[in-house]
Design a protein around this motif. Structure first.
Motif, PDB file in Angstrom:
ATOM      1  N   CYS A 298       0.858  -1.182   0.000  1.00 36.72           N
ATOM      2  CA  CYS A 298       0.000   0.000   0.000  1.00 36.72           C
ATOM      3  C   CYS A 298       0.891   1.227   0.000  1.00 36.72           C
ATOM      4  O   CYS A 298       1.733   1.389   0.893  1.00 36.72           O
ATOM      5  CB  CYS A 298      -0.919   0.009   1.213  1.00 36.72           C
ATOM      6  N   GLU A 299       0.723   2.075  -1.001  1.00 35.44           N
ATOM      7  CA  GLU A 299       1.461   3.332  -1.090  1.00 35.44           C
ATOM      8  C   GLU A 299       0.460   4.453  -1.344  1.00 35.44           C
ATOM      9  O   GLU A 299      -0.506   4.280  -2.100  1.00 35.44           O
ATOM     10  CB  GLU A 299       2.484   3.297  -2.228  1.00 35.44           C
ATOM     11  N   ALA A 300       0.684   5.585  -0.709  1.00 35.44           N
ATOM     12  CA  ALA A 300      -0.218   6.738  -0.871  1.00 35.44           C
ATOM     13  C   ALA A 300       0.615   7.998  -1.013  1.00 35.44           C
ATOM     14  O   ALA A 300       1.581   8.196  -0.274  1.00 35.44           O
ATOM     15  CB  ALA A 300      -1.172   6.848   0.314  1.00 35.44           C
ATOM     16  N   TRP A 301       0.235   8.856  -1.954  1.00 37.22           N
ATOM     17  CA  TRP A 301       1.002  10.075  -2.193  1.00 37.22           C
ATOM     18  C   TRP A 301       0.135  11.121  -2.885  1.00 37.22           C
ATOM     19  O   TRP A 301      -0.956  10.818  -3.390  1.00 37.22           O
ATOM     20  CB  TRP A 301       2.229   9.776  -3.061  1.00 37.22           C
ATOM     21  N   GLN A 302       0.637  12.343  -2.901  1.00 31.90           N
ATOM     22  CA  GLN A 302      -0.023  13.425  -3.620  1.00 31.90           C
ATOM     23  C   GLN A 302       0.550  13.491  -5.033  1.00 31.90           C
ATOM     24  O   GLN A 302       1.761  13.635  -5.200  1.00 31.90           O
ATOM     25  CB  GLN A 302       0.198  14.764  -2.921  1.00 31.90           C
ATOM     26  N   PRO A 303      -0.295  13.365  -6.063  1.00 30.43           N
ATOM     27  CA  PRO A 303       0.221  13.391  -7.433  1.00 30.43           C
ATOM     28  C   PRO A 303       0.765  14.757  -7.807  1.00 30.43           C
ATOM     29  O   PRO A 303       0.241  15.791  -7.378  1.00 30.43           O
ATOM     30  CB  PRO A 303      -1.005  13.019  -8.274  1.00 30.43           C
ATOM     31  N   GLN A 304       1.810  14.764  -8.593  1.00 30.70           N
ATOM     32  CA  GLN A 304       2.412  16.027  -9.032  1.00 30.70           C
ATOM     33  C   GLN A 304       1.552  16.727 -10.084  1.00 30.70           C
ATOM     34  O   GLN A 304       1.493  17.945 -10.150  1.00 30.70           O
ATOM     35  CB  GLN A 304       3.815  15.762  -9.596  1.00 30.70           C
ATOM     36  N   ASP A 305       0.907  15.933 -10.939  1.00 31.36           N
ATOM     37  CA  ASP A 305       0.088  16.508 -12.009  1.00 31.36           C
ATOM     38  C   ASP A 305      -1.377  16.532 -11.593  1.00 31.36           C
ATOM     39  O   ASP A 305      -2.254  16.000 -12.272  1.00 31.36           O
ATOM     40  CB  ASP A 305       0.252  15.705 -13.301  1.00 31.36           C
ATOM     41  N   SER A 306      -1.666  17.121 -10.444  1.00 32.82           N
ATOM     42  CA  SER A 306      -3.026  17.149  -9.919  1.00 32.82           C
ATOM     43  C   SER A 306      -3.916  18.065 -10.750  1.00 32.82           C
ATOM     44  O   SER A 306      -3.452  18.950 -11.459  1.00 32.82           O
ATOM     45  CB  SER A 306      -3.026  17.613  -8.455  1.00 32.82           C
ATOM     46  N   VAL A 307      -5.228  17.827 -10.627  1.00 36.54           N
ATOM     47  CA  VAL A 307      -6.206  18.605 -11.377  1.00 36.54           C
ATOM     48  C   VAL A 307      -6.151  20.061 -10.918  1.00 36.54           C
ATOM     49  O   VAL A 307      -6.073  20.334  -9.719  1.00 36.54           O
ATOM     50  CB  VAL A 307      -7.619  18.035 -11.162  1.00 36.54           C
ATOM     51  N   PRO A 308      -6.167  21.037 -11.823  1.00 36.13           N
ATOM     52  CA  PRO A 308      -6.151  22.450 -11.418  1.00 36.13           C
ATOM     53  C   PRO A 308      -7.255  22.765 -10.426  1.00 36.13           C
ATOM     54  O   PRO A 308      -8.376  22.262 -10.546  1.00 36.13           O
ATOM     55  CB  PRO A 308      -6.359  23.200 -12.742  1.00 36.13           C
ATOM     56  N   GLU A 309      -6.944  23.585  -9.449  1.00 35.23           N
ATOM     57  CA  GLU A 309      -7.874  23.878  -8.358  1.00 35.23           C
ATOM     58  C   GLU A 309      -9.210  24.411  -8.848  1.00 35.23           C
ATOM     59  O   GLU A 309     -10.254  24.071  -8.298  1.00 35.23           O
ATOM     60  CB  GLU A 309      -7.209  24.887  -7.407  1.00 35.23           C
ATOM     61  N   GLU A 310      -9.207  25.208  -9.912  1.00 34.38           N
ATOM     62  CA  GLU A 310     -10.468  25.828 -10.320  1.00 34.38           C
ATOM     63  C   GLU A 310     -11.468  24.818 -10.886  1.00 34.38           C
ATOM     64  O   GLU A 310     -12.650  25.119 -10.998  1.00 34.38           O
ATOM     65  CB  GLU A 310     -10.206  26.930 -11.363  1.00 34.38           C
ATOM     66  N   THR A 311     -11.005  23.624 -11.241  1.00 33.59           N
ATOM     67  CA  THR A 311     -11.921  22.628 -11.797  1.00 33.59           C
ATOM     68  C   THR A 311     -12.524  21.738 -10.727  1.00 33.59           C
ATOM     69  O   THR A 311     -13.356  20.903 -11.025  1.00 33.59           O
ATOM     70  CB  THR A 311     -11.201  21.743 -12.830  1.00 33.59           C
ATOM     71  N   LEU A 312     -12.080  21.889  -9.482  1.00 31.28           N
ATOM     72  CA  LEU A 312     -12.562  21.040  -8.413  1.00 31.28           C
ATOM     73  C   LEU A 312     -13.608  21.763  -7.571  1.00 31.28           C
ATOM     74  O   LEU A 312     -13.683  22.982  -7.563  1.00 31.28           O
ATOM     75  CB  LEU A 312     -11.387  20.619  -7.511  1.00 31.28           C
TER      76      LEU A 312
ATOM     77  N   GLN B 190      -6.544  -4.865   6.129  1.00 32.23           N
ATOM     78  CA  GLN B 190      -6.805  -3.421   6.130  1.00 32.23           C
ATOM     79  C   GLN B 190      -6.013  -2.605   7.144  1.00 32.23           C
ATOM     80  O   GLN B 190      -5.598  -1.476   6.819  1.00 32.23           O
ATOM     81  CB  GLN B 190      -8.301  -3.158   6.338  1.00 32.23           C
ATOM     82  N   PRO B 191      -5.772  -3.083   8.383  1.00 36.98           N
ATOM     83  CA  PRO B 191      -5.175  -2.191   9.389  1.00 36.98           C
ATOM     84  C   PRO B 191      -3.885  -1.508   8.954  1.00 36.98           C
ATOM     85  O   PRO B 191      -3.733  -0.288   9.130  1.00 36.98           O
ATOM     86  CB  PRO B 191      -4.948  -3.126  10.588  1.00 36.98           C
ATOM     87  N   HIS B 192      -2.927  -2.259   8.378  1.00 39.39           N
ATOM     88  CA  HIS B 192      -1.668  -1.651   7.932  1.00 39.39           C
ATOM     89  C   HIS B 192      -1.921  -0.613   6.847  1.00 39.39           C
ATOM     90  O   HIS B 192      -1.322   0.476   6.844  1.00 39.39           O
ATOM     91  CB  HIS B 192      -0.731  -2.736   7.405  1.00 39.39           C
ATOM     92  N   MET B 193      -2.817  -0.918   5.914  1.00 39.83           N
ATOM     93  CA  MET B 193      -3.120   0.010   4.829  1.00 39.83           C
ATOM     94  C   MET B 193      -3.810   1.266   5.363  1.00 39.83           C
ATOM     95  O   MET B 193      -3.547   2.382   4.889  1.00 39.83           O
ATOM     96  CB  MET B 193      -3.995  -0.677   3.783  1.00 39.83           C
ATOM     97  N   ILE B 194      -4.693   1.099   6.331  1.00 34.21           N
ATOM     98  CA  ILE B 194      -5.383   2.254   6.916  1.00 34.21           C
ATOM     99  C   ILE B 194      -4.379   3.207   7.552  1.00 34.21           C
ATOM    100  O   ILE B 194      -4.452   4.426   7.381  1.00 34.21           O
ATOM    101  CB  ILE B 194      -6.434   1.797   7.949  1.00 34.21           C
TER     102      ILE B 194
END
Length: 225
Positions: A11-25, A96-100
């Motif tokens: 399980c890996e979790a991260w913030q994508p670098q090419d995220s959707v522009p803020e104005e479209t969210l 699930q516990p480790h992934m959570i």
């Protein structure tokens, strides 16, 4: 060598670098979580060293979720919220516990990052690999029906007796350990029952509780019903 040692759960979790522009969210203080899950099915008891066991890798399951930021970063709500997401992409309870914990820690890190202080919607990508052993000559892909979120949120139902019996007994090491059900201290060196979310209770207290509700009294982590 056991099959599952060749293909560990990941399980890996991260913030994508090419995220959707803020104005479209949507302009809300929320997380947009995109989960990508793969399932690896291996034959029970096979030895991968001789090449006799060819694993079956399922197509990637993808599902996006939007949740209030607080639901993912607060200790009191994160376990049940993240467990609900994992269950909806068919991740079994016992892994699930480790992934959570990994997802919760990533959410806190993203929320606290100074570069994100002006963002109303925080994107996060979660990549999961679940390994399951199956019996027989073929490697079928079992279909796991996820419990509807509405039922899980309401806390309807009680924990199954098999899941209660499977709870782990642990030795209490901290002097400030307290059972929040009876509000009495759990004595140092005594045995307590540990939920999958790592909260400890007196055995009699938590067994009685789970016969009335399938949710952890502290964090609302759902046990199988």
């Amino acid at each position: 060598m056991a099959s599952t040692t060749m293909f560990p759960h990941l399980c890996e979790a991260w913030q994508p670098q090419d995220s959707v522009p803020e104005e479209t969210l949507l302009q809300r203080d929320e997380f947009l979580v995109e989960i990508y899950a793969n399932f690896v099915y291996v034959r029970m008891g096979s030895d991968d060293a001789d090449g006799s066991n060819n694993p079956h890798i399922s197509p990637t399951t993808y599902k996006p979720f939007r949740y209030s930021r607080d639901h993912l970063i607060r200790d009191t709500t994160s376990w049940s919220t993240i467990s609900s997401m994992l269950s909806q992409v068919n991740v079994p309870y016992h892994v699930q516990p480790h992934m959570i914990r990994k997802i919760h820690e990533a959410a806190q890190s993203i929320a606290n990052a100074s570069v994100n202080k002006d963002l109303r919607t925080l994107p996060m990508v979660v990549s999961i690999r679940v390994v399951q052993e199956v019996a027989g000559e073929t490697l079928p892909v079992p279909v796991v029906q996820a419990e509807p979120m509405s039922a899980r949120a309401s806390g309807a139902g009680v924990a199954s007796w098999s899941s209660i019996q499977a709870l782990e007994k642990v030795k209490v090491g901290g002097s400030k350990e307290k059972c929040v059900i009876c509000l009495d201290r759990v004595m140092v060196g005594s045995e307590a029952i540990q939920m999958p979310c790592l909260h400890n209770y007196h055995e009699e207290c938590i067994v009685n509780w789970l016969q009335r509700s399938n949710l952890c009294p502290l964090c609302r982590f759902p046990m199988p019903m």
